[in-house]
Design an enzyme around this catalytic site. Structure first.
Site, short mmCIF file in Angstrom:
data_model
loop_
_atom_site.label_atom_id
_atom_site.label_comp_id
_atom_site.label_asym_id
_atom_site.label_seq_id
_atom_site.Cartn_x
_atom_site.Cartn_y
_atom_site.Cartn_z
CE LYS A 204 3.03 -5.80 3.59
NZ LYS A 204 2.80 -4.77 4.49
CD GLU B 286 0.52 -1.53 8.04
OE1 GLU B 286 0.18 -0.79 9.05
OE2 GLU B 286 0.90 -1.07 6.96
CG ASP C 148 -0.41 -0.15 2.55
OD1 ASP C 148 0.76 -0.07 2.70
OD2 ASP C 148 -1.04 0.06 3.55
CB SER C 149 4.55 1.63 -0.30
OG SER C 149 4.99 0.38 -0.84
CG ASP D 49 0.32 -3.94 2.00
OD1 ASP D 49 -0.13 -4.90 2.97
OD2 ASP D 49 0.95 -3.01 2.02
CD GLU E 171 7.71 -0.28 7.41
OE1 GLU E 171 6.78 -0.94 7.06
OE2 GLU E 171 7.75 1.06 6.97
O1 KIV Z 1 3.50 -1.15 1.64
C1 KIV Z 1 4.75 -1.48 1.70
O2 KIV Z 1 5.29 -1.37 0.73
C2 KIV Z 1 4.94 -2.30 2.64
C3 KIV Z 1 6.42 -2.67 2.79
C4 KIV Z 1 7.52 -1.66 3.05
C5 KIV Z 1 6.98 -3.84 3.81
O3 KIV Z 1 4.24 -2.75 3.67
#
Ligand code: KIV
Length: 278
Positions: free
Chosen positions: A112, A114, A44-45, A83, A181
């Site tokens: 993924k 959090e 989600d970055s 994510d 992280e």
């Molecule tokens: O969203 C992302 O890119 C991440 C990684 C930095 C682990 O969660």
């Protein structure tokens, strides 16, 4: 056949390191896959490096489904992890399962999310549906950012124990790997040595079983934040800006397009046209 979560776990058992890179679009994902990276993480970055938000909070399921579709169309060998964005899994188990299913339908092999011990039930419920899950502890941009900003995690014995307990709870709940992280190197190593599933570090030192970087950071495409843990392999933003300036100047001066970039009619057809136009 592309890699599976079982292959990723087997790499840790064999003492081999795991390479992970974020990917959000078809063209770059094709290059990441060709380079032999183990996991393409549709993070989600993307909210920051692709969509230009200040943080990852505004990212939606629709955004993540679109990025996941593009990356999965590019992948040949790597495992694709999608994510789950902010508030797509926190409210209740039903949301968590349905939204995980949406990312799988978009082409992800795993999702993924959090959160530590408090997310163990959610992880278990998703894993029970047959969807593999990667955990994510330490700095959790979706929530830590709201309360304390970017801070190294696990600096005290007390917070270290919380991280270790979270990692164990996630392993128990069935994750196939855990992203760590910005966790102190000492704590990341202790976690990596005390669980059987791989840890994937970002700013968490050498002791992790694998490493992940945001592709825009390592290629030097996103200069807004430059975290200490990023190794820049290229500085593309400067080169791209130079190329674009040359293009603008060529257009302004008439240097571009040249004859080699243009298409022509047959002379006979051109003569006919001229005649008809008088
Ligand atoms: O969203 C992302 O890119 C991440 C990684 C930095 C682990 O969660």
């Amino acid at each position: 056949m592309h890699k599976t979560p079982r292959d990723i776990i087997a790499k840790k058992a064999a003492g081999e390191k795991i390479s992970v890179i974020t990917a959000y679009d078809y063209s770059l994902a094709t290059l990441c896959d060709k380079a032999g990276v183990d996991i393409l993480l549709v993070g989600d970055s993307a909210g920051m490096v692709v969509l230009g938000y200040e943080n990852t909070i505004p990212v939606t399921m629709t955004n993540m489904q679109m990025f996941t579709e593009a990356v999965s169309r590019a992948r040949v060998n790597a495992l694709v992890v999608g994510d789950l964005p902010f508030m797509s899994y926190q409210a209740n188990l039903s949301d968590a399962i349905k939204n995980s299913g949406k990312l799988i339908k978009a082409g992800a092999d795993a999702v993924k999310l959090e959160g530590g011990i408090e997310m163990a039930d959610t992880v278990e419920a998703i894993v029970e549906t047959g969807i593999p899950v990667m955990g994510h502890i330490g700095l959790q941009p979706q929530t830590t950012m709201l309360s304390e900003g970017y801070r190294v995690q696990g600096k005290t014995a007390e917070t270290a124990i919380q991280l270790i307990e979270s990692a164990k709870a996630l392993e128990e709940a069935g994750v196939f790997s855990i992203a760590l992280e910005m966790v102190t190197s000492e704590v990341a190593k202790i976690i990596s040595d005390s669980i059987s599933v791989p840890t994937i570090g970002i700013g968490s030192g050498k002791g992790c079983d694998g490493q992940v970087l945001v592709i825009h950071d390592m290629l030097g495409l996103y200069d807004k934040i430059e975290p200490k843990f990023v190794k820049k392999y290229l500085s593309l933003s400067g080169d791209i800006t130079k190329a674009l300036e040359s293009y603008r100047k060529d257009v302004e001066s008439g240097q571009f397009p040249g004859d080699e970039h243009s298409f022509s009619m047959e002379k006979s057809e051109l003569d006919k046209l001229r005649e008809e136009l008088g």
